[in-house]
Design a protein around this motif. Structure first.
Motif, short mmCIF file in Angstrom:
data_model
loop_
_atom_site.label_atom_id
_atom_site.label_comp_id
_atom_site.label_asym_id
_atom_site.label_seq_id
_atom_site.Cartn_x
_atom_site.Cartn_y
_atom_site.Cartn_z
N GLY A 67 42.92 35.70 41.10
CA GLY A 67 42.13 35.84 42.33
C GLY A 67 40.65 35.71 42.05
O GLY A 67 39.90 35.13 42.83
N SER A 68 40.22 36.25 40.91
CA SER A 68 38.80 36.16 40.56
C SER A 68 38.37 34.70 40.44
O SER A 68 37.30 34.32 40.92
CB SER A 68 38.52 36.87 39.24
OG SER A 68 38.88 38.22 39.31
N ASP A 178 38.28 36.93 51.03
CA ASP A 178 38.94 37.41 49.82
C ASP A 178 40.18 38.15 50.29
O ASP A 178 40.16 39.35 50.52
CB ASP A 178 38.01 38.32 49.02
CG ASP A 178 38.71 38.97 47.83
OD1 ASP A 178 39.94 38.77 47.68
OD2 ASP A 178 38.04 39.67 47.04
N ARG A 181 44.90 40.72 49.21
CA ARG A 181 46.01 41.46 49.84
C ARG A 181 46.11 41.15 51.34
O ARG A 181 46.41 42.02 52.14
CB ARG A 181 45.83 42.96 49.61
CG ARG A 181 45.86 43.35 48.15
CD ARG A 181 45.78 44.86 47.91
NE ARG A 181 45.83 45.12 46.47
CZ ARG A 181 44.78 45.00 45.65
NH1 ARG A 181 43.60 44.65 46.12
NH2 ARG A 181 44.92 45.24 44.35
C1 LIG Z 1 40.19 42.51 46.68
C2 LIG Z 1 40.41 41.80 45.40
N1 LIG Z 1 39.95 40.56 45.26
C3 LIG Z 1 40.14 39.86 44.14
C4 LIG Z 1 40.81 40.40 43.08
C5 LIG Z 1 40.93 39.61 41.81
O1 LIG Z 1 42.21 39.25 41.47
P1 LIG Z 1 42.61 38.95 39.94
O2 LIG Z 1 42.84 40.28 39.30
O3 LIG Z 1 43.86 38.12 40.06
O4 LIG Z 1 41.49 38.22 39.31
C6 LIG Z 1 41.30 41.70 43.17
C7 LIG Z 1 42.02 42.30 42.03
O5 LIG Z 1 42.37 43.46 42.02
C8 LIG Z 1 41.09 42.43 44.36
O6 LIG Z 1 41.51 43.69 44.51
#
Ligand SMILES: Cc1ncc(COP(=O)(O)O)c(C=O)c1O
Length: 356
Positions: A67-68, A178, A181
């Motif tokens: 996600g990052s 973002d 979730r």
């Molecule tokens: C709201 C939110 N955005 C983005 C991310 C990033 O996801 P990732 O851990 O797959 O990089 C997270 C991870 O916990 C998150 O809680």
């Protein structure tokens, strides 16, 4: 179900990222039809990208390892170095993505206040800088997090997002959701996937959180946006080859993980209601809308690491998060039995550690 980690049986509430791949996921991985995705011929990942885009009514999708990375790619496509990005003060992209906005995109971030994760549209108007200034950065992007992790899984309803969308459009800002979730927000009644998709220039969601996949997220947007995003992903080293192997597990998560999120929400609510009755706890069960609970105590932040450690001795794993409290997240691999186990441990430890 309790998990076994290094021989210890634990109820793992640290995050919804801790789920292990199911037998169906492992089978799908073993049997995945793959190609070279950088060369554009891995059918399994292409089908998944198309399915995800279709669900939100968006034109195209791009599979990413995390996600990052998806958030970072989105910011890079929407901005130029020297631009400014508006983000809620407790936002994940600002606090928990290792400063990628500054170090990789070269942008400034301006943090906005909120009502427990809901940004006031008037603040977008107030904080976005006038486009024509010779002196100021150009405000290019608004990032909205849904559900909001550090505001306890708060849902941003589609009706609220619509207002943010209107003001950001008036100010010429792109809007990135973002939605790590977002399926929790949808399961909680915040809006439909199509509602959310229509309100964002780009949207990211994770297969590896509540949906339960071991790896993977997807970035959605217009075909033109995704073509640019694909190039940025390559720059970041996120172009992967026979990636259908992991996309296959993500597809199983996508197809089987969504309908059971309501169960996670019910478990989190049961935990919140149980904890609220224990002396020392400061918890509002009504604020627990999805799968995240921050347990605060009368004694305050100094008790959080102590509580985390005390719970560990009971085989209950949660995370002390600075001033925010001890975070519990429900997911596929914790059930009502784990909630009862956590409550039993809290009944023993919280009156001792949490009371003022
Ligand atoms: C709201 C939110 N955005 C983005 C991310 C990033 O996801 P990732 O851990 O797959 O990089 C997270 C991870 O916990 C998150 O809680």
């Amino acid at each position: 179900m309790p998990q076994t980690i290094q021989g210890e049986t634990i109820s793992d509430f640290r995050s919804d990222t801790v789920t292990r791949p199911t037998p169906a996921m492992r089978r799908a991985m073993a049997e995945a039809v793959v190609g070279d995705d950088v060369l554009g011929d891995d059918p399994t990942v292409q089908e998944l990208e198309a399915l995800a885009a279709e669900a939100f009514g968006m034109e195209a999708g791009l599979f990413t390892p995390s996600g990052s990375m998806a958030n970072l790619i989105a910011a890079k496509v929407h901005t130029r170095p020297g631009d400014e990005v508006l983000v809620e003060a407790f936002g994940h992209v600002y606090n928990n993505e290792a400063a990628g906005l500054g170090s990789v995109c070269g942008v400034l971030t301006r943090t906005l206040p909120s009502d427990r994760g809901l940004i006031d549209p008037d603040d977008v108007v107030r904080f976005a800088r006038p486009e024509e200034s010779l002196h100021s950065p150009r405000t290019a992007l608004l990032v909205v997090e849904n559900t909001h992790n550090f505001h306890g899984g708060r849902v941003v309803p589609a009706a609220h997002l619509r207002r943010l969308r209107e003001v950001s459009r008036e100010r010429g800002l792109a809007l990135h959701l973002d939605g790590a979730r977002i399926w929790n927000a949808i399961a909680a009644g915040g809006g439909s996937a199509r509602d959310y998709g229509a309100l964002a220039d780009s949207l990211m969601f994770c297969f590896s959180k509540g949906l339960g996949a071991p790896i993977g997220s997807v970035l959605l947007g217009s075909a033109e946006f995704v073509a640019r995003a694909r190039r940025v992903r390559k720059t970041l080293g996120g172009g992967m080859r026979q990636v259908g192997v992991i996309a296959a597990a993500a597809r199983v998560a996508f197809e089987t993980g969504r309908e059971r999120l309501a169960e996670d929400h019910a478990n989190a609510r049961a935990l919140a209601e149980g904890v609220a009755e224990i002396p020392g706890a400061l918890v509002d069960p009504a604020a627990c809308e999805t799968n995240i609970l921050f347990l605060r105590t009368e004694r305050g932040p100094e008790s959080y690491p102590e509580l985390q450690e005390a719970l560990r001795a009971h085989g209950v794993w949660a995370i002390a998060c600075g001033d925010l409290g001890v975070r519990f997240v429900t997911h596929r691999d914790v059930d009502r039995g784990d909630v009862e186990r956590a409550l039993a441990a809290l009944r023993e430890e919280l009156p001792r550690l949490g009371r003022a």
